[in-house]
Write a protein that holds these residues in place. Sequence first.
Motif, short mmCIF file in Angstrom:
data_model
loop_
_atom_site.label_atom_id
_atom_site.label_comp_id
_atom_site.label_asym_id
_atom_site.label_seq_id
_atom_site.Cartn_x
_atom_site.Cartn_y
_atom_site.Cartn_z
N PRO A 45 0.89 -1.24 -0.14
CA PRO A 45 -0.09 0.03 0.02
C PRO A 45 0.73 1.17 0.04
O PRO A 45 1.97 1.11 0.57
CB PRO A 45 -0.64 -0.11 1.22
N VAL A 46 0.31 2.35 -0.58
CA VAL A 46 0.98 3.67 -0.64
C VAL A 46 0.30 4.74 0.25
O VAL A 46 -0.98 4.61 0.06
CB VAL A 46 1.19 4.01 -2.06
N THR A 47 1.03 5.31 1.26
CA THR A 47 0.68 6.14 2.20
C THR A 47 0.92 7.66 1.32
O THR A 47 1.79 7.73 0.42
CB THR A 47 1.03 6.32 3.40
N PHE A 48 0.19 8.37 1.58
CA PHE A 48 0.46 10.06 1.00
C PHE A 48 0.82 10.98 2.25
O PHE A 48 0.21 11.10 3.03
CB PHE A 48 -0.80 10.45 0.35
N ALA A 49 2.12 11.59 2.01
CA ALA A 49 2.71 12.57 2.84
C ALA A 49 1.67 13.85 2.68
O ALA A 49 1.18 14.12 1.61
CB ALA A 49 3.89 12.84 2.70
N ASP A 64 6.02 13.91 -5.67
CA ASP A 64 6.87 12.97 -6.23
C ASP A 64 6.23 12.10 -7.38
O ASP A 64 4.89 11.63 -7.18
CB ASP A 64 7.73 12.09 -5.20
N ALA A 65 6.58 11.47 -8.33
CA ALA A 65 6.34 10.47 -9.28
C ALA A 65 6.10 9.37 -8.65
O ALA A 65 5.32 8.45 -9.14
CB ALA A 65 7.11 10.44 -10.58
N VAL A 66 7.17 8.72 -7.80
CA VAL A 66 6.88 7.46 -7.24
C VAL A 66 7.07 7.44 -5.86
O VAL A 66 7.63 8.24 -5.24
CB VAL A 66 8.04 6.46 -8.00
N PRO A 67 6.59 6.73 -5.10
CA PRO A 67 6.78 6.61 -3.70
C PRO A 67 8.22 6.04 -3.39
O PRO A 67 8.74 5.43 -4.09
CB PRO A 67 5.53 5.49 -3.24
N SER A 68 8.55 6.47 -1.94
CA SER A 68 9.89 5.77 -1.51
C SER A 68 9.68 5.35 -0.28
O SER A 68 8.71 5.63 0.43
CB SER A 68 10.76 7.19 -1.32
N ASP A 71 10.39 5.05 6.91
CA ASP A 71 9.91 4.46 8.01
C ASP A 71 8.87 3.02 7.95
O ASP A 71 8.22 2.92 8.60
CB ASP A 71 9.18 5.46 8.88
N GLY A 72 9.43 2.48 6.79
CA GLY A 72 8.64 1.00 6.61
C GLY A 72 7.54 1.19 5.86
O GLY A 72 7.04 0.11 5.78
N ALA A 73 7.12 2.40 5.74
CA ALA A 73 6.03 2.37 4.61
C ALA A 73 6.35 3.17 3.33
O ALA A 73 7.02 4.16 3.29
CB ALA A 73 4.92 3.08 5.14
N TRP A 74 5.76 2.56 2.24
CA TRP A 74 5.92 3.21 0.86
C TRP A 74 5.04 4.44 0.96
O TRP A 74 3.75 4.23 0.91
CB TRP A 74 5.48 2.21 -0.16
N THR A 75 5.70 5.54 0.76
CA THR A 75 4.90 7.01 0.73
C THR A 75 5.12 7.75 -0.42
O THR A 75 6.35 8.01 -0.80
CB THR A 75 5.63 7.53 2.10
#
Length: 152
Positions: A45-49, A64-68, A71-75
């Motif tokens: 899953p992707v979270t949004f900052a 950003d174009a892709v998540p990074s 802290d252990g979550a794809w953001t």
Amino acid sequence: MHVKITSGAVDTYPYSVGKLRRDNPNTSFPKQIPDDMLASYSLMPVTFADMPSINERTQNVAQDAVPSLVDGAWTLGWTTSSKTAEETQAWDDGVASSNRGKRDGLLAATDYFALSDVTMNSDMASYRQLLRDITSHANFPNLEDADWPVKP
């Protein structure tokens, strides 16, 4: 929204559950696919900052174009950058135009005081002159509310 991870790096983003079903036509998935099953297909899953606060006059912000991995979550985060001198000038030009429009409206609202059959008092005359001179104010075009004259 999900991201497909291969060897610890982003392979495909965005990656939907519909795409997972299309990529695996011989697999029967439940209507609601559990997170652990998605993870077994390298889908995370992707979270949004939250969007950062910026100075809109001098900075740009872009998602950003892709998540990074944060802290252990794809953001999916944000990138800020400084505006060029041309971009800052364009911002100032737009603000100046808006402030001139505001000034013109404030003057128009007091035009009836300038009619020949109306006696304008000195406070109103001073207010109207300050409005006409607003473009020479030290903070122009980036005026604060306190920079504007107060109608008597």
